[in-house]
Design a protein around this motif. Structure first.
Motif, mmCIF file in Angstrom:
data_model
loop_
_atom_site.group_PDB
_atom_site.id
_atom_site.type_symbol
_atom_site.label_atom_id
_atom_site.label_comp_id
_atom_site.label_asym_id
_atom_site.label_seq_id
_atom_site.Cartn_x
_atom_site.Cartn_y
_atom_site.Cartn_z
ATOM 1 N N HIS A 162 6.247 -4.700 -0.315
ATOM 2 C CA HIS A 162 7.109 -3.808 0.464
ATOM 3 C C HIS A 162 7.531 -4.362 1.825
ATOM 4 N N GLY A 163 7.400 -5.665 2.019
ATOM 5 C CA GLY A 163 7.901 -6.284 3.245
ATOM 6 C C GLY A 163 7.403 -5.638 4.524
ATOM 7 N N GLU A 164 6.136 -5.227 4.521
ATOM 8 C CA GLU A 164 5.488 -4.602 5.687
ATOM 9 C C GLU A 164 6.120 -3.259 6.056
ATOM 10 N N ASP A 165 6.706 -2.579 5.087
ATOM 11 C CA ASP A 165 7.366 -1.295 5.331
ATOM 12 C C ASP A 165 6.727 -0.221 4.444
ATOM 13 N N ALA A 166 5.989 0.673 5.058
ATOM 14 C CA ALA A 166 5.309 1.737 4.318
ATOM 15 C C ALA A 166 6.113 3.035 4.296
ATOM 16 N N SER A 167 7.378 2.978 4.699
ATOM 17 C CA SER A 167 8.170 4.206 4.789
ATOM 18 C C SER A 167 8.415 4.860 3.435
ATOM 19 N N GLU A 168 8.151 4.148 2.354
ATOM 20 C CA GLU A 168 8.268 4.724 1.019
ATOM 21 C C GLU A 168 7.280 5.887 0.834
ATOM 22 N N ILE A 169 6.168 5.837 1.567
ATOM 23 C CA ILE A 169 5.176 6.911 1.507
ATOM 24 C C ILE A 169 5.599 7.978 2.502
ATOM 25 N N GLU A 170 5.980 9.119 1.993
ATOM 26 C CA GLU A 170 6.448 10.198 2.843
ATOM 27 C C GLU A 170 5.283 10.754 3.665
ATOM 28 N N THR A 171 5.505 10.912 4.963
ATOM 29 C CA THR A 171 4.515 11.487 5.866
ATOM 30 C C THR A 171 5.192 12.535 6.733
ATOM 31 N N GLY A 172 4.396 13.339 7.401
ATOM 32 C CA GLY A 172 4.958 14.344 8.291
ATOM 33 C C GLY A 172 3.885 14.929 9.171
ATOM 34 N N ASP A 173 4.285 15.819 10.035
ATOM 35 C CA ASP A 173 3.393 16.516 10.951
ATOM 36 C C ASP A 173 3.265 17.952 10.458
ATOM 37 N N ALA A 174 2.061 18.347 10.055
ATOM 38 C CA ALA A 174 1.833 19.695 9.522
ATOM 39 C C ALA A 174 2.103 20.770 10.558
ATOM 40 N N ASN A 175 2.142 20.391 11.837
ATOM 41 C CA ASN A 175 2.427 21.354 12.899
ATOM 42 C C ASN A 175 3.916 21.563 13.111
ATOM 43 N N GLU A 176 4.735 20.715 12.484
ATOM 44 C CA GLU A 176 6.180 20.809 12.616
ATOM 45 C C GLU A 176 6.780 21.024 11.233
ATOM 46 N N VAL A 177 7.230 22.215 10.971
ATOM 47 C CA VAL A 177 7.803 22.512 9.651
ATOM 48 C C VAL A 177 9.303 22.551 9.729
#
Length: 126
Positions: free
Chosen positions: A111-126
């Motif tokens: 992945h060329g040092e790019d983990a953006s394929e794994i979706e992440t977020g802040d549970a405090n911000e919906v």
């Protein structure tokens, strides 16, 4: 709370470790370590040893021994925990140290040092 042992804890462990490895890699870049091979070696070494401790180690505090562990609480679309908590299968445990090199291969090789394929977020911000 619904505690679920085994089931999807193992693949969640691999994804979580990959995200953590990517964060360390980014911190190493920000700290001026420009050689990807050096960053990869640092990431693999750290996560192998850290993983072994999480898999098998304990520490003493207040005259007692403790093992660190990870659990995963499911979060719904509203950002709130659903009540489902995933723990490792007690007959197998975790395999963080086994996954360390695989997480590095996923990030650096695939992945060329790019983990953006794994979706992440802040549970405090919906």
């Amino acid at each position: 709370m619904q505690i679920i042992q085994g089931d999807i804890h193992d693949p969640l462990t691999a994804t979580f470790q990959t995200l953590e490895l990517a964060r360390l890699n980014d911190a190493l870049k920000e700290s001026g370590i420009t050689d990807p091979a050096v960053r990869r070696t640092i990431c693999e070494t750290y996560f192998f040893h850290s993983g072994y401790f999480l898999d098998s180690g304990w520490f003493a505090d207040q005259g007692r021994r403790f093992r660190a562990g990870t659990y995963f609480a499911e979060v719904g679309p509203d950002g709130k925990e659903t009540g489902a908590v995933y723990l490792p299968d007690p007959t197998v445990g975790t395999m963080y140290h086994e996954y360390a090199h695989g997480a590095a291969a996923w990030l650096f090789d695939d992945h060329g040092e790019d983990a953006s394929e794994i979706e992440t977020g802040d549970a405090n911000e919906v």
